[in-house]
Design a protein around this motif. Sequence first.
Motif, PDB file in Angstrom:
ATOM      1  N   HIS A  58       0.836  -1.198   0.000  1.00  0.00           N
ATOM      2  CA  HIS A  58       0.000   0.000   0.000  1.00  0.00           C
ATOM      3  C   HIS A  58       0.875   1.253   0.000  1.00  0.00           C
ATOM      4  O   HIS A  58       1.876   1.324   0.714  1.00  0.00           O
ATOM      5  CB  HIS A  58      -0.917  -0.006   1.214  1.00  0.00           C
ATOM      6  CG  HIS A  58      -1.968  -1.068   1.170  1.00  0.00           C
ATOM      7  ND1 HIS A  58      -3.148  -0.922   0.468  1.00  0.00           N
ATOM      8  CD2 HIS A  58      -2.012  -2.316   1.716  1.00  0.00           C
ATOM      9  CE1 HIS A  58      -3.883  -2.011   0.595  1.00  0.00           C
ATOM     10  NE2 HIS A  58      -3.223  -2.884   1.346  1.00  0.00           N
ATOM     11  N   ASP A  72      -0.348   4.415   0.651  1.00  0.00           N
ATOM     12  CA  ASP A  72      -1.142   5.488   1.244  1.00  0.00           C
ATOM     13  C   ASP A  72      -0.575   5.965   2.573  1.00  0.00           C
ATOM     14  O   ASP A  72      -1.245   6.685   3.310  1.00  0.00           O
ATOM     15  CB  ASP A  72      -2.589   5.033   1.429  1.00  0.00           C
ATOM     16  CG  ASP A  72      -2.707   3.730   2.228  1.00  0.00           C
ATOM     17  OD1 ASP A  72      -1.670   3.244   2.737  1.00  0.00           O
ATOM     18  OD2 ASP A  72      -3.824   3.197   2.343  1.00  0.00           O
ATOM     19  N   ARG A 123       0.376   4.130   5.276  1.00  0.00           N
ATOM     20  CA  ARG A 123       0.118   3.338   6.472  1.00  0.00           C
ATOM     21  C   ARG A 123       1.429   2.759   7.015  1.00  0.00           C
ATOM     22  O   ARG A 123       2.365   2.483   6.241  1.00  0.00           O
ATOM     23  CB  ARG A 123      -0.890   2.233   6.197  1.00  0.00           C
ATOM     24  CG  ARG A 123      -0.438   1.175   5.214  1.00  0.00           C
ATOM     25  CD  ARG A 123      -1.556   0.179   4.893  1.00  0.00           C
ATOM     26  NE  ARG A 123      -2.654   0.804   4.164  1.00  0.00           N
ATOM     27  CZ  ARG A 123      -3.786   0.167   3.858  1.00  0.00           C
ATOM     28  NH1 ARG A 123      -3.957  -1.095   4.223  1.00  0.00           N
ATOM     29  NH2 ARG A 123      -4.737   0.793   3.183  1.00  0.00           N
ATOM     30  N   SER A 154       2.323  -0.179   8.194  1.00  0.00           N
ATOM     31  CA  SER A 154       2.662  -1.535   7.733  1.00  0.00           C
ATOM     32  C   SER A 154       2.098  -1.705   6.332  1.00  0.00           C
ATOM     33  O   SER A 154       0.965  -2.173   6.152  1.00  0.00           O
ATOM     34  CB  SER A 154       2.076  -2.587   8.680  1.00  0.00           C
ATOM     35  OG  SER A 154       2.596  -2.442   9.986  1.00  0.00           O
ATOM     36  N   PRO A 155       2.872  -1.323   5.325  1.00  0.00           N
ATOM     37  CA  PRO A 155       2.313  -1.252   3.971  1.00  0.00           C
ATOM     38  C   PRO A 155       2.072  -2.599   3.295  1.00  0.00           C
ATOM     39  O   PRO A 155       1.243  -2.687   2.397  1.00  0.00           O
ATOM     40  CB  PRO A 155       3.356  -0.445   3.204  1.00  0.00           C
ATOM     41  CG  PRO A 155       4.633  -0.665   3.949  1.00  0.00           C
ATOM     42  CD  PRO A 155       4.244  -0.797   5.387  1.00  0.00           C
ATOM     43  N   GLU A 188       0.516  -6.026   2.647  1.00  0.00           N
ATOM     44  CA  GLU A 188      -0.661  -6.831   2.967  1.00  0.00           C
ATOM     45  C   GLU A 188      -0.472  -8.218   2.383  1.00  0.00           C
ATOM     46  O   GLU A 188      -0.214  -8.369   1.188  1.00  0.00           O
ATOM     47  CB  GLU A 188      -1.925  -6.201   2.394  1.00  0.00           C
ATOM     48  CG  GLU A 188      -3.182  -7.015   2.638  1.00  0.00           C
ATOM     49  CD  GLU A 188      -4.402  -6.424   1.955  1.00  0.00           C
ATOM     50  OE1 GLU A 188      -5.399  -7.159   1.797  1.00  0.00           O
ATOM     51  OE2 GLU A 188      -4.360  -5.230   1.590  1.00  0.00           O
TER      52      GLU A 188
END
Length: 392
Positions: free
Chosen positions: A52, A54, A56, A58-59, A61
Amino acid sequence: MTMIISPNFGVKLLVPTASSKLSHNSPLVNYALNGLERCWLPEHRRWSHIFHLDGRPSPNESVPNSDVFYTLNVLLGMSRVAGIPSGLDLPEIFSRNASLLTRLPVRKYAFGMALWSAAELGLETPERVKRELTAILADESRWKSFRAQDIGMLLTGVVAQARAGENEWWRYAGPLFRFLKERFHSESGLFFDAPFGFRRRFSSFATQTYLSIACYQYGEFAGDASALVMADTCVRNLIALQGPQGEWPWFFDAMSGRVLDFYEVYSVHQYGMAPALLEWAERFGQRGSRDALVKGFNWVLGQNQLDRAMLVPELSLTLRSQVRKGELTTKAPRVLRAVKNAWLGKGERLIDGTDVEVRLECRSYELGWILWSFGQRTDLPELTNNCAFGGA
């Protein structure tokens, strides 16, 4: 070369020199390799489903069945790379992840990718994977549930194995191609998404890519001219439907050969999957294929509706797509639009750029397609050595 030690792969490229293995790679390939380090899940020995973008904390997933398929796709790309980062044991990563195909709820195309990547890397497919896939291929009644990506990947994997000398798989190639030809090929020249049902006419760019590559692979190895004609016809139609700035449309009506929706425009199609297909088209003399490849790639470099490069240079990652505003989290409007356009016999065009936004994520398989499509290309320095990737 200046390097730092990383807890993930082991070595992270900073400034390549002639003394480094990675200096054998183009800047584009090293860009993708560095990005893949961001997506690496060391505890699982695989690449992630989504990185991710955006902000966050912990990008990465992880979705295990998707991680595994994406990892096999990345390994396919690695097979064409001259310099592999230190700390990557490709046989171990392949064995660990391919073995999970029989334990996770994966689609059949993942088995095809396992065959393909194993053949290109010169590795043995795990025995239990062979047994399960053999059972699938031996029972043609089960093929009715195949989607386009399933049969495309399976046929490509079977041919790749036969080309690598594993002749046990060749007996399935002819029947798979005949099923593809009878149930997936449309008179429009495009490919259907499924063998039966209303949904089959609504096909994606991925549908066209995977089935065309399979036809090129099979046609060349089997000496079947009809397969090559099918692939060439599809490519010719795709080039004719390419957008004014190189956009590859996402959704088609395979029955009529029209574009039903350009969006989302995916970066991986522009820099990875279309180049993989067009490499075959170039080989067989398809006029316009090289220009279409370059035009599509330049879309990623900023020649697009948003005048924005689809790159994240500080992370060596890419932005996934350009999408209609309001459709980041729902497919319903796109589905309704496609059905309406098919019913009314309408084609679709690009919308105003002010109504388009960017999907802030990168998926590891996307970088894997860069490795596959450009790992061995030296004839397109304007792309592979572009300053956007640190080249001169």
